[in-house]
Design an enzyme around this catalytic site. Structure first.
Site, mmCIF file in Angstrom:
data_model
loop_
_atom_site.group_PDB
_atom_site.id
_atom_site.type_symbol
_atom_site.label_atom_id
_atom_site.label_comp_id
_atom_site.label_asym_id
_atom_site.label_seq_id
_atom_site.Cartn_x
_atom_site.Cartn_y
_atom_site.Cartn_z
ATOM 1 N N SER A 148 0.834 -1.198 0.000
ATOM 2 C CA SER A 148 0.000 0.000 0.000
ATOM 3 C C SER A 148 0.868 1.247 0.000
ATOM 4 O O SER A 148 1.989 1.250 0.533
ATOM 5 C CB SER A 148 -0.850 -0.044 1.271
ATOM 6 N N TYR A 174 -2.177 -0.576 10.855
ATOM 7 C CA TYR A 174 -2.397 -1.165 9.522
ATOM 8 C C TYR A 174 -1.204 -0.858 8.610
ATOM 9 O O TYR A 174 -0.604 -1.756 8.027
ATOM 10 C CB TYR A 174 -3.702 -0.646 8.896
ATOM 11 N N LYS A 178 1.785 -3.366 6.917
ATOM 12 C CA LYS A 178 2.142 -3.479 5.495
ATOM 13 C C LYS A 178 3.652 -3.265 5.320
ATOM 14 O O LYS A 178 4.313 -3.960 4.562
ATOM 15 C CB LYS A 178 1.361 -2.449 4.671
HETATM 16 N N1 LIG Z 1 -8.684 -1.671 -0.986
HETATM 17 C C1 LIG Z 1 -7.747 -0.774 -0.717
HETATM 18 O O1 LIG Z 1 -8.010 0.416 -0.638
HETATM 19 C C2 LIG Z 1 -6.317 -1.220 -0.521
HETATM 20 C C3 LIG Z 1 -5.286 -0.266 -0.657
HETATM 21 C C4 LIG Z 1 -3.956 -0.678 -0.466
HETATM 22 C C5 LIG Z 1 -3.679 -2.010 -0.166
HETATM 23 N N2 LIG Z 1 -4.710 -2.905 -0.046
HETATM 24 C C6 LIG Z 1 -4.382 -4.286 0.301
HETATM 25 O O2 LIG Z 1 -4.969 -5.137 -0.667
HETATM 26 C C7 LIG Z 1 -5.353 -6.368 -0.080
HETATM 27 C C8 LIG Z 1 -6.775 -6.665 -0.426
HETATM 28 O O3 LIG Z 1 -7.594 -5.574 -0.024
HETATM 29 P P1 LIG Z 1 -9.157 -5.567 -0.307
HETATM 30 O O4 LIG Z 1 -9.568 -4.156 -0.467
HETATM 31 O O5 LIG Z 1 -9.487 -6.537 -1.385
HETATM 32 O O6 LIG Z 1 -9.689 -6.091 1.090
HETATM 33 P P2 LIG Z 1 -10.874 -7.086 1.392
HETATM 34 O O7 LIG Z 1 -11.144 -7.023 2.852
HETATM 35 O O8 LIG Z 1 -12.014 -6.852 0.465
HETATM 36 O O9 LIG Z 1 -10.229 -8.502 1.024
HETATM 37 C C9 LIG Z 1 -9.370 -9.193 1.883
HETATM 38 C C10 LIG Z 1 -9.818 -10.634 1.917
HETATM 39 O O10 LIG Z 1 -8.911 -11.346 2.764
HETATM 40 C C11 LIG Z 1 -9.650 -12.209 3.604
HETATM 41 N N3 LIG Z 1 -8.831 -12.414 4.793
HETATM 42 C C12 LIG Z 1 -8.461 -11.520 5.736
HETATM 43 N N4 LIG Z 1 -7.682 -12.103 6.654
HETATM 44 C C13 LIG Z 1 -7.528 -13.397 6.289
HETATM 45 C C14 LIG Z 1 -6.834 -14.515 6.843
HETATM 46 N N5 LIG Z 1 -6.159 -14.419 7.984
HETATM 47 N N6 LIG Z 1 -6.894 -15.697 6.175
HETATM 48 C C15 LIG Z 1 -7.599 -15.820 5.028
HETATM 49 N N7 LIG Z 1 -8.292 -14.805 4.479
HETATM 50 C C16 LIG Z 1 -8.246 -13.603 5.096
HETATM 51 C C17 LIG Z 1 -10.982 -11.490 3.854
HETATM 52 O O11 LIG Z 1 -12.041 -12.372 4.179
HETATM 53 C C18 LIG Z 1 -11.223 -10.804 2.499
HETATM 54 O O12 LIG Z 1 -11.997 -11.617 1.648
HETATM 55 C C19 LIG Z 1 -5.088 -6.208 1.419
HETATM 56 O O13 LIG Z 1 -3.840 -6.811 1.701
HETATM 57 C C20 LIG Z 1 -5.002 -4.715 1.615
HETATM 58 O O14 LIG Z 1 -4.152 -4.378 2.698
HETATM 59 C C21 LIG Z 1 -6.010 -2.543 -0.233
#
Ligand SMILES: NC(=O)c1ccc[n+]([C@@H]2O[C@H](COP(=O)([O-])OP(=O)(O)OC[C@H]3O[C@@H](n4cnc5c(N)ncnc54)[C@H](O)[C@@H]3O)[C@@H](O)[C@H]2O)c1
Length: 352
Positions: A148, A174, A178
């Protein structure tokens, strides 16, 4: 990966996707299925809607319906090493053995992470340690990591490029989680030259699949601007609170680099392809953003135009820890991965 019979054998056949039922993961899964990859998804369903009849993640049922292809799903937590190990073993018996992991699984709320920091470190950091252990045991040493822009902390200069210091000024658990995982992957790659990790530093992912069948539908109050605006537009919430209108930006509201989810998902496919080519060894971070900043009020205006409705909003005081502006230099991803964002703010506001 699918072949037309004339292509040389592709290097990647089977991809394991952690957190593949979530917002970014499910859009990437669609691209992987369309690209002909065998896809195995591991998700503990802590942040996804389950289908009432099948108890499977709704997003993955839709990804399969959209592409006409099947994937394998395991409702497993990445912290559960034994269950995760069994997934890798089963994949090698039933399809192809896993060639690479796309690691999305994480908790992602900045505000929640300040309230329950240990839960965040256990899930995001210890969960990645468990995953790396199981990958190593199964001799899978290729990963694409969902990082991120928060790893940059408060920008010392703009646009942010990959040479900008990381970890300094990461104010919340958070963001720190990361950053810590990036550091772990860096150390791992320098200790064991067989490891390759591409860390994709997302800026602000928004938008939905063009079918309108996949998108971001948070179970709780949305943490991000776009899903919140979408909920105001459909009447689920009365109005948007805009935190701060006295930043040194064009209209005083915070500026961010929004990236369409389709472009972001595409970035993972490019990373996967390049992961196995010569040159991209060790730990490699890449910014995934458009390189353009948009203010909160510009987003509200674009969304109003897309849905034909006025979005009620009120100005609230700045939130602690928020920065005035963040946008990236995405030229490294273009040079090394052959990737660049294509969609603009107008397209990001469609299908929300
Ligand atoms: N969406 C954003 O704005 C954003 C920005 C920067 C980085 N990210 C990173 O991208 C990744 C995905 O983000 P997203 O927006 O799709 O989030 P999201 O919450 O929609 O998806 C994450 C998924 O991971 C699953 N999960 C969480 N912990 C788990 C575990 N211990 N074991 C198995 N499954 C688990 C959740 O059930 C969910 O389906 C994350 O790592 C997040 O930090 C997201």
């Amino acid at each position: 990966m699918a072949s037309n019979g004339n292509d040389p054998k592709p290097p990647v056949e089977c991809v394991l996707v952690t957190g593949g039922a979530g917002y970014v993961g499910s859009h990437t899964v669609v691209k992987l299925l369309e690209g002909g990859y065998d896809v195995v998804v591991v998700d503990n369903m802590s942040n996804c809607t389950q289908n009432e009849k099948t108890s499977q993640p709704e997003s993955l049922l839709r990804a399969q319906a959209l592409t006409g292809r099947r994937l394998t799903f395991y409702g497993v937590d990445i912290n559960d090493e034994a269950a995760l190990d069994a997934v890798f073993k089963k994949a090698s018996f039933t399809t192809h053995s896993v060639d690479c992991v796309l690691h999305f699984a994480a908790l992602k709320s900045v505000s929640e992470s300040c309230q329950i920091p240990m839960t965040y470190y256990r899930n995001n950091v210890a969960g990645t340690l468990a995953l790396v252990k199981v990958m190593t045991d199964n001799n899978v040493k290729r990963a694409v990591y969902s990082s991120s822009s928060t790893v940059y902390g408060t920008p010392q200069c703009l646009p942010l490029d990959e040479g900008h210091p990381t970890g300094q000024g990461c104010t919340n658990p958070y963001g720190k989680s990361k950053f810590m995982v990036e550091e772990m992957f860096k150390d791992l790659c320098s200790a064991d030259k067989c490891w390759r990790v591409i860390s994709l530093r997302y800026f602000n992912p928004v938008g939905a699949h063009e079918s309108g069948r996949l998108g971001e539908d948070p179970l709780d109050t949305p943490n991000n601007l776009m899903p919140y605006v979408a909920q105001v537009a459909v009447g689920r919430r009365p109005k948007l609170r805009v935190y701060g209108d006295d930043y040194p930006t064009s209209d005083g509201t915070g500026v961010r680099d929004y990236i369409h989810i389709d472009d972001l998902a595409e970035g993972h496919l490019r990373a996967l392809e390049r992961m196995f080519s010569a040159g991209l060894d060790g730990f490699r971070p890449y910014n995934l953003g458009t390189g353009k900043g948009h203010s909160v009020l510009e987003v509200v205006q674009a969304f109003s135009e897309a849905c034909g409705k006025k979005i009620p909003y009120e100005i609230a005081p700045r939130r602690e820890g928020d920065i005035a502006a963040s946008y990236c230099d995405a030229s490294l991803a273009k040079r090394d991965l052959g990737w660049a964002a294509k969609k603009d703010l107008k397209e990001m506001c469609k299908f929300l």
